[in-house]
Design a protein around this motif. Sequence first.
Motif, PDB file in Angstrom:
ATOM      1  N   MET A 128       0.734  -1.299  -0.122  1.00 27.80           N
ATOM      2  CA  MET A 128      -0.080  -0.003   0.034  1.00 27.80           C
ATOM      3  C   MET A 128       0.901   1.122   0.259  1.00 27.80           C
ATOM      4  N   ALA A 129       1.983   1.233   0.615  1.00 27.15           N
ATOM      5  CA  ALA A 129       2.671   2.337   0.887  1.00 27.15           C
ATOM      6  C   ALA A 129       3.413   2.654  -0.604  1.00 27.15           C
ATOM      7  N   SER A 130       3.732   1.608  -1.250  1.00 18.58           N
ATOM      8  CA  SER A 130       4.558   1.697  -2.474  1.00 18.58           C
ATOM      9  C   SER A 130       3.441   2.264  -3.564  1.00 18.58           C
ATOM     10  N   MET A 131       2.359   2.103  -3.382  1.00 20.88           N
ATOM     11  CA  MET A 131       1.317   2.531  -4.294  1.00 20.88           C
ATOM     12  C   MET A 131       1.025   4.228  -4.427  1.00 20.88           C
ATOM     13  N   VAL A 132       1.804   4.650  -3.605  1.00 21.94           N
ATOM     14  CA  VAL A 132       1.414   6.212  -3.670  1.00 21.94           C
ATOM     15  C   VAL A 132       2.588   6.666  -4.663  1.00 21.94           C
ATOM     16  N   ASP A 133       3.311   5.705  -5.300  1.00 22.04           N
ATOM     17  CA  ASP A 133       4.355   6.190  -6.247  1.00 22.04           C
ATOM     18  C   ASP A 133       3.950   7.287  -7.424  1.00 22.04           C
ATOM     19  N   LEU A 134       2.687   7.248  -7.861  1.00 23.78           N
ATOM     20  CA  LEU A 134       2.204   7.755  -9.001  1.00 23.78           C
ATOM     21  C   LEU A 134       2.246   9.280  -8.683  1.00 23.78           C
ATOM     22  N   ALA A 135       1.881   9.689  -7.298  1.00 29.35           N
ATOM     23  CA  ALA A 135       1.673  11.017  -7.342  1.00 29.35           C
ATOM     24  C   ALA A 135       3.150  11.688  -7.406  1.00 29.35           C
ATOM     25  N   PHE A 136       4.078  10.919  -6.819  1.00 34.39           N
ATOM     26  CA  PHE A 136       5.686  11.650  -7.157  1.00 34.39           C
ATOM     27  C   PHE A 136       6.426  11.337  -8.299  1.00 34.39           C
ATOM     28  N   GLU A 137       5.593  10.637  -9.295  1.00 31.18           N
ATOM     29  CA  GLU A 137       6.066  10.337 -10.646  1.00 31.18           C
ATOM     30  C   GLU A 137       5.181  11.126 -11.673  1.00 31.18           C
ATOM     31  N   HIS A 138       3.807  11.381 -11.506  1.00 33.15           N
ATOM     32  CA  HIS A 138       3.066  12.121 -12.703  1.00 33.15           C
ATOM     33  C   HIS A 138       2.405  13.446 -12.063  1.00 33.15           C
ATOM     34  N   PRO A 143      11.370  11.903  -7.085  1.00 26.17           N
ATOM     35  CA  PRO A 143      11.605  10.441  -6.595  1.00 26.17           C
ATOM     36  C   PRO A 143      12.338  10.349  -5.097  1.00 26.17           C
ATOM     37  N   GLU A 144      13.050  11.561  -4.679  1.00 27.70           N
ATOM     38  CA  GLU A 144      13.737  11.416  -3.376  1.00 27.70           C
ATOM     39  C   GLU A 144      12.556  11.344  -2.351  1.00 27.70           C
ATOM     40  N   ALA A 145      11.516  12.147  -2.404  1.00 24.25           N
ATOM     41  CA  ALA A 145      10.582  12.548  -1.396  1.00 24.25           C
ATOM     42  C   ALA A 145       9.687  11.265  -1.523  1.00 24.25           C
ATOM     43  N   LEU A 146       9.702  10.722  -2.857  1.00 20.88           N
ATOM     44  CA  LEU A 146       8.827   9.252  -2.641  1.00 20.88           C
ATOM     45  C   LEU A 146       9.338   8.178  -1.650  1.00 20.88           C
ATOM     46  N   VAL A 150       7.003   6.820   1.179  1.00 25.11           N
ATOM     47  CA  VAL A 150       7.009   5.392   1.636  1.00 25.11           C
ATOM     48  C   VAL A 150       7.372   4.954   2.931  1.00 25.11           C
ATOM     49  N   ALA A 151       8.581   5.335   3.082  1.00 23.48           N
ATOM     50  CA  ALA A 151       9.110   5.016   4.590  1.00 23.48           C
ATOM     51  C   ALA A 151       8.441   5.525   5.646  1.00 23.48           C
ATOM     52  N   PRO A 296       4.755  16.360   6.526  1.00 24.29           N
ATOM     53  CA  PRO A 296       5.861  17.403   6.211  1.00 24.29           C
ATOM     54  C   PRO A 296       6.247  16.911   5.059  1.00 24.29           C
ATOM     55  N   ILE A 297       6.480  15.614   4.584  1.00 24.44           N
ATOM     56  CA  ILE A 297       7.097  15.132   3.531  1.00 24.44           C
ATOM     57  C   ILE A 297       6.268  15.688   2.341  1.00 24.44           C
ATOM     58  N   ILE A 298       4.889  15.425   2.366  1.00 18.82           N
ATOM     59  CA  ILE A 298       3.955  15.837   1.354  1.00 18.82           C
ATOM     60  C   ILE A 298       3.956  17.184   1.035  1.00 18.82           C
TER      61      ILE A 298
END
Length: 320
Positions: A128-138, A143-146, A150-151, A296-298
């Motif tokens: 589930m955490a990895s599935m937020v990747d699209l926000a940081f890619e599209h 990529p560093e914030a992704l 996730v962490a 804060p990351i978002i």
Amino acid sequence: MIDFLQATGWGDARRESLAGDASTRRYTRLHRDGQTAILMQDPDGDVGLFTRLARHLTGQNLSAPRILAQDTANGLLLIEDLGDGLLARLAQTPQSEQDLYLLATDALIALHDTPPPPDLPQATPDRMASMVDLAFEHYTHAPEALAQAVAAFVPQLQTHAQPTDVMVLRDYHAENILYLPDRQGAARAGLLDFQDAMQGHRAYDLVSLIEDARRDVAPATARACVAHYLAATDLPEDAFHAALAVLGAQRNLRILGVFARLASSRGKPQYIDLIPRVWGHLQTDLAHPVLASVKPIIDAALPAPDAAHLERLKAACPTP
């Protein structure tokens, strides 16, 4: 497709194209001798899985379409026509909205009262955490914030989105649910989209319902749905609200990326217009104290959807 329809006796039926969704699936209503059925074409999907899950749902006395015929190799299904009574069309007043959304909540209560079908993908915290990747890619390129997001998400999902013990349909909103007044109880909610189902936490589909990307849901309706679910299941209120926030934030981040990708890769800029609503849901979720390490990351990585950013996203849409 013609051979399939001929073999099922619907070859001479009048065809009526229906509005599709964000996927590549296509739907056609067939009319024949006063009867109707729906042709679903999904060459890139798994119609065998759709069939198995539909039969599981109907076996639990819920209203998924009955499977009338299938051609798995070519991605074709002939399914029961459940009509046009989408909740999104019928929820026109505060009272009708609340009544219909409570019915949709009843369907979730019934669904969660039975074991999920075997072999569903597990909605693990890592997945589930990895599935937020699209926000940081599209939606943005970070990529560093992704990796940081996730962490930060994994321990929150481990703490607040367990157990993963029910079937979650994953796209449970008012444009995927039909009102079937001639049926009884939870079966009055027609279920249309479930082929991406997972075994996950029971808050997931409820937050999908009340934090709709496509329409505003009255706060009173959202509160009523949560209260109704809690009353029926006797779950701890504070823990369930935390789960709603964590899974809502995860889901809304993914939707930001999905909508941006639909514009850039599939030429569907209309989804960009929905992003401000999704952003608002995300901000509401991030305000929950359990997401203090994620917020804060978002905030640092994702720009707000102001007019300039939305135009940049639309500009990435390929021209005809």
